[in-house]
Design an enzyme around this catalytic site. Sequence first.
Site, PDB file in Angstrom:
ATOM      1  N   GLU A  14     -14.416  36.077  26.947  1.00 16.85           N
ATOM      2  CA  GLU A  14     -13.058  36.501  26.594  1.00 16.85           C
ATOM      3  C   GLU A  14     -12.570  35.936  25.263  1.00 16.85           C
ATOM      4  OE1 GLU A  14     -12.106  33.445  30.002  1.00 16.85           O
ATOM      5  OE2 GLU A  14     -13.861  34.463  29.222  1.00 16.85           O
ATOM      6  N   LYS A  62     -25.191  22.223  26.451  1.00 16.89           N
ATOM      7  CA  LYS A  62     -24.620  22.033  25.120  1.00 16.89           C
ATOM      8  C   LYS A  62     -23.950  20.665  24.933  1.00 16.89           C
ATOM      9  CE  LYS A  62     -25.448  26.265  23.703  1.00 16.89           C
ATOM     10  NZ  LYS A  62     -26.313  26.576  22.607  1.00 16.89           N
ATOM     11  N   HIS A  66      -8.283  32.875  19.881  1.00 20.01           N
ATOM     12  CA  HIS A  66      -8.479  31.470  20.220  1.00 20.01           C
ATOM     13  C   HIS A  66      -7.488  30.609  19.449  1.00 20.01           C
ATOM     14  CE1 HIS A  66     -11.168  32.630  16.909  1.00 20.01           C
ATOM     15  NE2 HIS A  66     -10.813  31.479  16.394  1.00 20.01           N
ATOM     16  N   CYS A 118      -5.696  32.562  16.593  1.00 17.39           N
ATOM     17  CA  CYS A 118      -6.570  33.050  15.537  1.00 17.39           C
ATOM     18  C   CYS A 118      -7.451  34.137  16.128  1.00 17.39           C
ATOM     19  CB  CYS A 118      -7.421  31.887  15.016  1.00 17.39           C
ATOM     20  SG  CYS A 118      -8.552  32.367  13.708  1.00 17.39           S
ATOM     21  N   CYS A 176      -9.573  26.539  29.195  1.00 21.39           N
ATOM     22  CA  CYS A 176     -10.168  27.852  29.461  1.00 21.39           C
ATOM     23  C   CYS A 176      -8.990  28.822  29.450  1.00 21.39           C
ATOM     24  CB  CYS A 176     -10.954  27.852  30.775  1.00 21.39           C
ATOM     25  SG  CYS A 176      -9.991  27.364  32.215  1.00 21.39           S
TER      26      CYS A 176
END
Length: 130
Positions: A32, A53, A38, A118, A71
Amino acid sequence: MAGRSITYITGSQLLSLKSRPNIAIVDVRDDERSSDGHIAGSLHVSSDNFVDKLPSLVEATKGKDTLVFHCALSQVRGPKCARKFADYLADADIGDVKNIMVLERGYNGWESSGRPVCRCKEVPCKADHS
């Protein structure tokens, strides 16, 4: 070594801290992020491969003392990933991070409150549109 505690931060608090050079925002949403936008300058580490990661996230956040995870709603993925990160740091006894936080109401709360988002497609986002 005992795990670090995880606290919550409001969108207003984050907005006032966001410009500090020692803070990193970690977006753990999956697909998403590319369609919803974001928080400018945030790192993206998808929750579906978060554990794999962790070493690169530690590297990407060197010199940061505060990490804020989120999230979509910060009810499941954000807090889970924050805990995994805290446990990883404790187990490995590494990192400069003193504060591990979760953004209350997540990205959806951030955006619905009219805070800046953004929509760039750069990874990582280097923009600061605040």
